[in-house]
Design an enzyme around this catalytic site. Structure first.
Site, PDB file in Angstrom:
ATOM      1  N   LYS A 265     -23.524 -37.414 -13.574  1.00  0.00           N
ATOM      2  CA  LYS A 265     -23.794 -38.545 -14.482  1.00  0.00           C
ATOM      3  C   LYS A 265     -22.494 -39.024 -15.097  1.00  0.00           C
ATOM      4  O   LYS A 265     -21.772 -38.249 -15.712  1.00  0.00           O
ATOM      5  CB  LYS A 265     -24.759 -38.101 -15.586  1.00  0.00           C
ATOM      6  CG  LYS A 265     -24.905 -39.104 -16.745  1.00  0.00           C
ATOM      7  CD  LYS A 265     -25.895 -38.613 -17.819  1.00  0.00           C
ATOM      8  CE  LYS A 265     -25.917 -39.547 -19.035  1.00  0.00           C
ATOM      9  NZ  LYS A 265     -26.848 -39.087 -20.101  1.00  0.00           N
ATOM     10  N   LYS A 277     -28.997 -45.858 -30.447  1.00  0.00           N
ATOM     11  CA  LYS A 277     -28.728 -44.614 -31.173  1.00  0.00           C
ATOM     12  C   LYS A 277     -28.267 -44.925 -32.597  1.00  0.00           C
ATOM     13  O   LYS A 277     -27.681 -45.979 -32.840  1.00  0.00           O
ATOM     14  CB  LYS A 277     -27.595 -43.838 -30.462  1.00  0.00           C
ATOM     15  CG  LYS A 277     -27.987 -43.189 -29.160  1.00  0.00           C
ATOM     16  CD  LYS A 277     -26.792 -42.478 -28.534  1.00  0.00           C
ATOM     17  CE  LYS A 277     -27.143 -41.843 -27.200  1.00  0.00           C
ATOM     18  NZ  LYS A 277     -28.141 -40.759 -27.279  1.00  0.00           N
ATOM     19  N   ASP A 288     -20.245 -39.078 -22.316  1.00  0.00           N
ATOM     20  CA  ASP A 288     -21.472 -39.046 -21.519  1.00  0.00           C
ATOM     21  C   ASP A 288     -21.182 -39.179 -20.009  1.00  0.00           C
ATOM     22  O   ASP A 288     -22.099 -39.304 -19.208  1.00  0.00           O
ATOM     23  CB  ASP A 288     -22.413 -40.165 -21.994  1.00  0.00           C
ATOM     24  CG  ASP A 288     -23.880 -39.792 -21.846  1.00  0.00           C
ATOM     25  OD1 ASP A 288     -24.180 -38.601 -21.668  1.00  0.00           O
ATOM     26  OD2 ASP A 288     -24.718 -40.715 -21.888  1.00  0.00           O
ATOM     27  N   ARG A 351     -31.042 -39.957 -16.482  1.00  0.00           N
ATOM     28  CA  ARG A 351     -31.958 -39.596 -15.388  1.00  0.00           C
ATOM     29  C   ARG A 351     -32.199 -40.783 -14.459  1.00  0.00           C
ATOM     30  O   ARG A 351     -32.477 -40.594 -13.280  1.00  0.00           O
ATOM     31  CB  ARG A 351     -33.254 -39.024 -15.966  1.00  0.00           C
ATOM     32  CG  ARG A 351     -34.020 -39.963 -16.837  1.00  0.00           C
ATOM     33  CD  ARG A 351     -35.028 -39.251 -17.736  1.00  0.00           C
ATOM     34  NE  ARG A 351     -34.391 -38.660 -18.912  1.00  0.00           N
ATOM     35  CZ  ARG A 351     -35.039 -37.982 -19.856  1.00  0.00           C
ATOM     36  NH1 ARG A 351     -36.341 -37.779 -19.758  1.00  0.00           N
ATOM     37  NH2 ARG A 351     -34.391 -37.487 -20.881  1.00  0.00           N
TER      38      ARG A 351
HETATM   39  N1  BES Z   1     -26.433 -38.898 -23.435  1.00  0.00           N
HETATM   40  C1  BES Z   1     -27.639 -38.518 -24.068  1.00  0.00           C
HETATM   41  C2  BES Z   1     -27.780 -37.014 -24.250  1.00  0.00           C
HETATM   42  C3  BES Z   1     -26.785 -36.333 -25.146  1.00  0.00           C
HETATM   43  C4  BES Z   1     -27.133 -35.990 -26.424  1.00  0.00           C
HETATM   44  C5  BES Z   1     -25.546 -35.973 -24.683  1.00  0.00           C
HETATM   45  C6  BES Z   1     -26.244 -35.337 -27.233  1.00  0.00           C
HETATM   46  C7  BES Z   1     -24.655 -35.326 -25.494  1.00  0.00           C
HETATM   47  C8  BES Z   1     -25.009 -34.994 -26.762  1.00  0.00           C
HETATM   48  C9  BES Z   1     -28.845 -38.993 -23.281  1.00  0.00           C
HETATM   49  O1  BES Z   1     -28.651 -40.141 -22.525  1.00  0.00           O
HETATM   50  C10 BES Z   1     -29.916 -39.271 -24.256  1.00  0.00           C
HETATM   51  O2  BES Z   1     -29.730 -40.112 -25.076  1.00  0.00           O
HETATM   52  N2  BES Z   1     -31.028 -38.547 -24.148  1.00  0.00           N
HETATM   53  C11 BES Z   1     -32.118 -38.705 -25.042  1.00  0.00           C
HETATM   54  C12 BES Z   1     -33.390 -38.668 -24.253  1.00  0.00           C
HETATM   55  C13 BES Z   1     -34.618 -39.032 -25.056  1.00  0.00           C
HETATM   56  C14 BES Z   1     -34.600 -40.503 -25.389  1.00  0.00           C
HETATM   57  C15 BES Z   1     -35.834 -38.701 -24.237  1.00  0.00           C
HETATM   58  C16 BES Z   1     -32.078 -37.546 -26.042  1.00  0.00           C
HETATM   59  O3  BES Z   1     -31.787 -36.428 -25.645  1.00  0.00           O
HETATM   60  O4  BES Z   1     -32.314 -37.796 -27.219  1.00  0.00           O
HETATM   61 ZN    ZN Z   2     -26.663 -40.488 -21.911  1.00  0.00          ZN
HETATM   62 ZN    ZN Z   3     -28.973 -41.915 -23.645  1.00  0.00          ZN
END
Ligand code: BES
Ligand code: ZN
Ligand code: ZN
Length: 497
Positions: A265, A277, A288, A351
């Site tokens: 990714k 966010k 990321d 994903r």
């Molecule tokens: N890039 C983030 C995940 C992440 C979180 C990486 C903290 C590094 C540190 C990912 O794309 C994301 O935002 N995931 C969400 C998924 C949710 C919306 C189902 C998450 O984990 O909150």
């Molecule tokens: Zn992400």
């Molecule tokens: Zn994300």
């Protein structure tokens, strides 16, 4: 950093610092410590008797101009309990010595391995520790002190008979640690200095220099290939996406042999998109792309180490932005595989891009897949910043990966992907939705989503969201991107048949 093997007697070694380590409750009565004690007129015995040298993990004792030695300093690190000591500890000690000595303007150090550590794996760990610790994320500081780094290091304590092991470990450790640093450098780059196009350029330059073949798919090609999941994330950004493909082919390619696919990714910035966010900590989302960086870094190492198997890296890269054309919650997208996806949350974008990365890796002929991704906040809740979350569809393959993680000193821990979790990503209107319904298990439902695209191909997913970035300063490592995954993936590829 220039690194050599030095087999001279230790009293004759000229260096700014001689470094070694002592275990808890150890008396300097045999082996290397006894030799050092004798050379220095009993300095170690006196330090141990006074209670200053106890061998407690990472304790440090520094002697200046020790009599009897040609070196200017003798630096002894505590190595903890002898029974708990292994290559991960050795790597850390070499790193801790590097960071503390370079802050004292030491330029040349010699690392003395103890009598039980005269093998190739130990030499490799020491060299990795030295090179990883010499790395600093000060690229954009205009007032950085020039040359605040170790310039040359030597491995000593080797007999002529074990020298070949030292040389082998040294060569391998250097390639791997430099490749891990390459991944860290990419991970530290701000998103304005590493867009998907720039990442592709840097990956391409690396691949060409290393003798790997490389193909970069631009936004037109990506659209032609119907990579709808990747495109759906990219459509909210002014920056076009890229699909980076790097291939290593062994000299003797056996027909029908397995082909390892590494999918990473590489979101160069994740705002969350329309499911935006919060501002707090959002700046971190430049990292990321660390899954992609780890895979590009691993390919750099494999180009030199030449594993017996073919390895194909596939790195989808885009920004996740809330632009006027951005996808919206509830949108339905068609992935390259043909599966329809209801996008409930645009922040679950990793994903989506991996779905097309996985489909493309399969199309290119990969028989085994490993993906690495900063995929979920949930894995941080489960495993904090200590372990990588591991999800595997094939037990034997997963066991190989866990063995490699141990050998490489990168902590990883398996998490489940039972069929029950599949229920949670059912969609009312499409084949699948991109977040789990119900509560909890966020790292697992993310893995279940990816699994949908792997079909029968043995697959492992590494969630590195908690481990790809280090916020707190460690004695052996700078803050910032860690390059986690590079060492494990290289170890696995080298043994993969
Ligand atoms: N890039 C983030 C995940 C992440 C979180 C990486 C903290 C590094 C540190 C990912 O794309 C994301 O935002 N995931 C969400 C998924 C949710 C919306 C189902 C998450 O984990 O909150
Ligand atoms: Zn992400
Ligand atoms: Zn994300």
């Amino acid at each position: 950093m220039e690194i050599t093997v030095d087999t001279r007697p230790l009293a004759a070694i000229e260096a700014d610092a001689l470094v070694t380590y002592a275990f808890e409750q150890e008396k300097p009565v045999e082996g290397l410590l006894a030799q050092l004690d004798a050379a220095t007129g009993g300095a170690l015995t006196k330090l141990a008797a006074s209670g200053e040298l106890t061998g407690k993990m990472l304790e440090s004792t520094l002697l200046y101009y020790p009599q009897g030695l040609a070196a200017q300093r003798l630096y002894i690190l505590g190595a903890g309990k002898k029974g708990k000591f292994g290559t991960p500890e050795l790597r850390r000690l070499a790193g801790a010595a590097t960071r503390s000595l370079k802050s004292r303007q030491v330029k040349r150090l010699t690392f003395l391995v103890r009598e039980n550590d005269r093998n190739a794996a130990a030499a490799q760990a020491v060299v990795e520790g030295l090179i990883l610790a010499n790395f600093d994320s000060d690229k954009y500081k205009t007032d950085k002190k020039p040359g605040n780094a170790i310039v040359s290091a030597a491995l000593a304590g080797w007999e002529e008979s074990s020298r070949a092991d030292a040389d082998r470990g040294l060569a391998r450790g250097r390639i791997i640690a430099e490749s891990q640093n390459f991944a860290r450098e990419l991970g530290n780059e701000p998103s304005n200095r590493l867009t998907p196009r720039m990442l592709a350029d840097r990956a391409e330059a690396m691949a060409k220099a290393a003798g790997l073949s490389v193909e970069i798919l631009d936004e037109k090609k990506i659209a032609e290939m119907k990579m709808g999941a990747l495109l759906s994330v990219a459509q909210g950004s002014a920056e076009p996406p890229r699909m980076i493909v790097i291939t290593y082919t062994p000299e003797k390619l056996i027909p029908g042999a397995p082909v390892l696919g590494l999918v990473g990714k590489a979101i160069t910035f994740d705002t969350g998109g329309i499911s935006i966010k919060p501002a707090n900590d959002m700046e971190k989302m430049k990292y990321d792309m660390c899954g992609g960086a780890a895979i590009i870094g691993a390919m750099r190492a494999l180009a030199s180490l030449k594993p017996p198997c073919k390895v194909i890296a596939v790195v989808p890269s885009t920004e996740n932005m809330p632009g006027g054309r951005a996808q919206k919650p509830g949108d339905v997208q068609i992935a390259m595989s043909g599966k329809s996806i209801e996008v409930i949350n645009t922040d679950a974008e990793g994903r989506l891009i991996l779905a097309d990365g996985i489909a493309y890796a399969k199309q290119l002929g990969c028989t085994h897949l490993i993906d690495a991704a900063t995929l979920t906040g949930a894995v941080v809740v489960a495993l904090a910043n200590v372990n990588v979350g591991v999800f595997g569809s094939d037990q034997a393959f997963t066991d190989q990966l866990l063995a490699s993680s141990k050998a490489a000193g990168e902590k990883m821990w398996p998490l489940p992907i039972d069929e029950e979790y599949r229920e949670m990503i059912k969609s009312g209107i499409a084949d699948i939705q991109n977040v789990g319904s119900g509560k909890g298990g966020g790292a697992i439902t993310a893995a279940m989503f990816l699994k949908e695209f792997t079909g029968d191909t043995p697959w492992i997913h590494l969630d590195i969201a908690g481990t790809a970035w280090q916020d707190d300063l460690k004695p052996w490592n700078a803050k910032g991107a860690t390059g986690v995954g590079v060492r494990t993936l290289v170890d696995l590829a080298m043994k993969f048949k």
